[in-house]
Write an enzyme that holds these catalytic residues in place. Structure first.
Site, PDB file in Angstrom:
ATOM      1  CB  CYS A 224      -0.923  -0.003   1.225  1.00 41.82           C
ATOM      2  SG  CYS A 224      -2.081  -1.392   1.259  1.00 41.82           S
ATOM      3  CG  HIS A 303      12.498  -1.737   2.916  1.00 43.58           C
ATOM      4  ND1 HIS A 303      12.247  -2.919   3.561  1.00 43.58           N
ATOM      5  CD2 HIS A 303      12.143  -1.930   1.620  1.00 43.58           C
ATOM      6  CE1 HIS A 303      11.777  -3.805   2.692  1.00 43.58           C
ATOM      7  NE2 HIS A 303      11.691  -3.230   1.512  1.00 43.58           N
ATOM      8  CG  HIS A 387      -4.227  20.347   4.853  1.00 47.33           C
ATOM      9  ND1 HIS A 387      -5.477  20.660   5.345  1.00 47.33           N
ATOM     10  CD2 HIS A 387      -3.785  21.455   4.215  1.00 47.33           C
ATOM     11  CE1 HIS A 387      -5.778  21.894   5.006  1.00 47.33           C
ATOM     12  NE2 HIS A 387      -4.769  22.412   4.320  1.00 47.33           N
ATOM     13  CG  HIS A 391      -2.523   3.426   3.958  1.00 48.09           C
ATOM     14  ND1 HIS A 391      -3.255   3.333   2.814  1.00 48.09           N
ATOM     15  CD2 HIS A 391      -2.400   2.158   4.439  1.00 48.09           C
ATOM     16  CE1 HIS A 391      -3.556   2.061   2.586  1.00 48.09           C
ATOM     17  NE2 HIS A 391      -3.067   1.339   3.561  1.00 48.09           N
ATOM     18  CG  HIS A 420     -17.990   6.052   6.156  1.00 46.21           C
ATOM     19  ND1 HIS A 420     -18.887   6.602   5.259  1.00 46.21           N
ATOM     20  CD2 HIS A 420     -18.737   5.403   7.087  1.00 46.21           C
ATOM     21  CE1 HIS A 420     -20.122   6.305   5.624  1.00 46.21           C
ATOM     22  NE2 HIS A 420     -20.061   5.591   6.736  1.00 46.21           N
ATOM     23  CG  ASN A 424      -6.803  -0.444   2.524  1.00 47.38           C
ATOM     24  OD1 ASN A 424      -6.221   0.239   1.672  1.00 47.38           O
ATOM     25  ND2 ASN A 424      -6.142  -1.219   3.361  1.00 47.38           N
TER      26      ASN A 424
END
Length: 496
Positions: A224, A303, A387, A391, A420, A424
């Site tokens: 993702c 990572h 802002h 994720h 919502h 995802n």
């Protein structure tokens, strides 16, 4: 008449104002030093008068050769500086795929399909509990092949979904920007779990008849957080290829990834992941700065794959019955927290004001040398960003980041509402969140945006953008027909 006693200092002065004063002093320390110095120089020049200044200049005894050498040196140094500094990378515009209503999966439909497909009552009850607490709404979407009973995850159906979401996003981007396919110099596509031959990037080249010398890349298996990896790759390519446009596509193809088994760790992805895609146009062309929305400031990549726990916490494998799926470890949130900690430690010095860095440093030294029980100081990232796009991996992910970064409900509103409304959507979720902020009319010139993504490996990547111009509320896009309904209250548990 006796004078009234002074009020106690600690009760009359709010410490937050003391902190604000401290921040202002530290962040403008150089200004406070330079202003008196420049004022003193100006006063001295006024005192001397024009005649004395001219006499002082003549006393230097500079001939024409020396003046020309100094001028050449200044020009040379300036040229080297401007040639060696990084090229600015602009986000001209972007577009997000809006699924058709025919792909909607209300809770009742999802659970009915689950009962018909899965004969294990424990698995059905488990998915019911997950869905009740997921934070997803009734309008999330799955591709047509996943509406069949049982699902039909063929190669043809997978390609059809890829063409639907990717081509729709690109068409919307071309419509918004007036981009011509022949003007695309770089193409980067990321899709973690569907990697056909020819690649998705080749599919785009074929559809839009892109140039034969285009630099195309197809990233797979990176989870993702791959959307920000694609942004970073495009940025690096734009540094070495001047006057270029880069098209970045972030998506996840759901058709071949429905899990039909009963392993709980693999059933989570069925409940959370939904279809989506985003197309982003980046450019280093100077003329694009006039109409671009944002400028890319930083990208930080972490990572944790060297650690076995982190490497296996999101793992594609087969269960005991031979069904393939994505297994999510119970250690996922702890590993994500460690990766986030490394990321904010790296990005903090790049974005935080000096006052926050000093407070963090002195607290760290105090804990090491004076009292280990001192509470660690958490930098206030709200001073660095207006802002936040976190994720939308799930309610737990958003809750943990809100808690650890001490964010307000408004700061995580875009992430919660995206989860919502769309679920995802993997790497593209960050762009649905950014579009939510714009659709609410909250993006102003000079605002800074922090995008944070998590993905398999395990990776935590973040990008910082600065808004170049005040963004007008868009009249189209994924939120156009529902933005007035949001934000909505999301209960802790939705009883099904």
């Amino acid at each position: 008449m006796p004078a009234a006693p002074l009020p106690e200092f600690s009760s009359s002065v709010k410490l937050k104002y003391v902190k604000l004063g401290y921040q202002y002093l530290v962040n403008n320390f150089l200004t406070f030093l330079l202003v008196p110095f420049m004022a003193a120089v100006a006063v001295e020049l006024v005192r001397l008068g024009p005649a004395e200044i001219i006499a002082l200049w003549r006393s230097l005894h500079l001939d024409v050769v020396e003046i020309l050498c100094m001028a050449f040196l200044i020009v040379f140094v300036s040229t080297v500086y401007f040639m060696s500094r990084p090229r600015p990378v602009y986000l001209v515009d972007y577009a997000c795929f809006k699924p058709p209503n025919t792909c909607r999966v209300p809770f009742a439909t999802f659970m009915e399909h689950t009962r018909l497909i899965n004969s294990d009552p424990k698995s059905v009850r488990f998915q019911t509990r997950i869905l009740e607490r997921s934070g997803l709404g009734e309008e999330t979407c799955l591709p047509p092949a996943n509406h069949y009973i049982p699902p039909n995850p063929t190669m043809e159906a997978s390609r059809a979904e890829a063409q639907l979401v990717i081509f729709s996003a690109i068409d919307d981007l071309i419509k918004k920007t007036g981009l011509k396919p022949k003007d695309i110099d770089i193409l980067v596509v990321n899709c973690s779990l569907f990697s056909p031959t020819p690649s998705l990037s080749a599919m785009i080249v074929n559809k839009y008849r892109l140039r034969s010398n285009i630099r195309s890349f197809n990233l797979s298996g990176m989870g993702c957080s791959a959307g920000l990896l694609s942004i970073d790759l495009a940025r690096d390519l734009l540094q070495v290829h001047p006057n270029s446009n880069a098209l970045v596509i972030s998506t996840e193809i759901m058709t071949p990834n429905f899990y039909s088994g009963s392993q709980r760790a693999m059933l989570l992805s069925n409940c959370l992941f939904r279809m989506g895609a985003a197309a982003i146009l980046l450019s280093n062309r100077p003329r694009e700065a006039q109409r671009a929305k944002y400028r890319l400031v930083h990208v930080v990549r972490i990572h944790k794959g060297a650690d076995d726990r982190a490497y296996r916490c999101i793992y594609e494998e087969e269960d005991a019955e031979g069904y393939s799926g994505i297994s999510l470890s119970k250690d996922l949130m702890a590993i994500a927290g460690e990766a986030l900690k490394s990321n904010i430690t790296t990005i903090g010095p790049l974005v935080l004001p000096v006052s926050e860095q000093l407070l963090f440093f002195f607290t760290l030294v105090g804990r090491k040398l004076i009292n280990p029980k001192w509470k660690p100081y958490i930098p206030d990232f709200k001073l660095a960003f207006e802002h936040f796009c976190i994720h939308a991996g799930g309610r737990a992910v958003i809750d943990e980041l809100q808690k650890n970064l001490q964010l307000s409900p408004e700061h995580v509103e875009a992430s919660r509402m995206t989860l919502h409304r769309f679920g995802n959507t993997s790497s593209s979720s960050l762009w649905y969140e950014l579009n939510y902020i714009e659709s609410k009319g909250r993006m102003r010139r000079g605002d800074r945006v922090w995008q944070i993504g998590f993905g398999s490996g395990f990776k935590c990547n973040s990008a910082v953008w600065k808004c170049i111009r005040t963004i007008k509320t868009p009249i189209d896009g994924p939120w156009a027909d529902c933005i007035n309904r949001y934000p909505v209250h999301i209960p802790e548990v939705v009883k099904l």
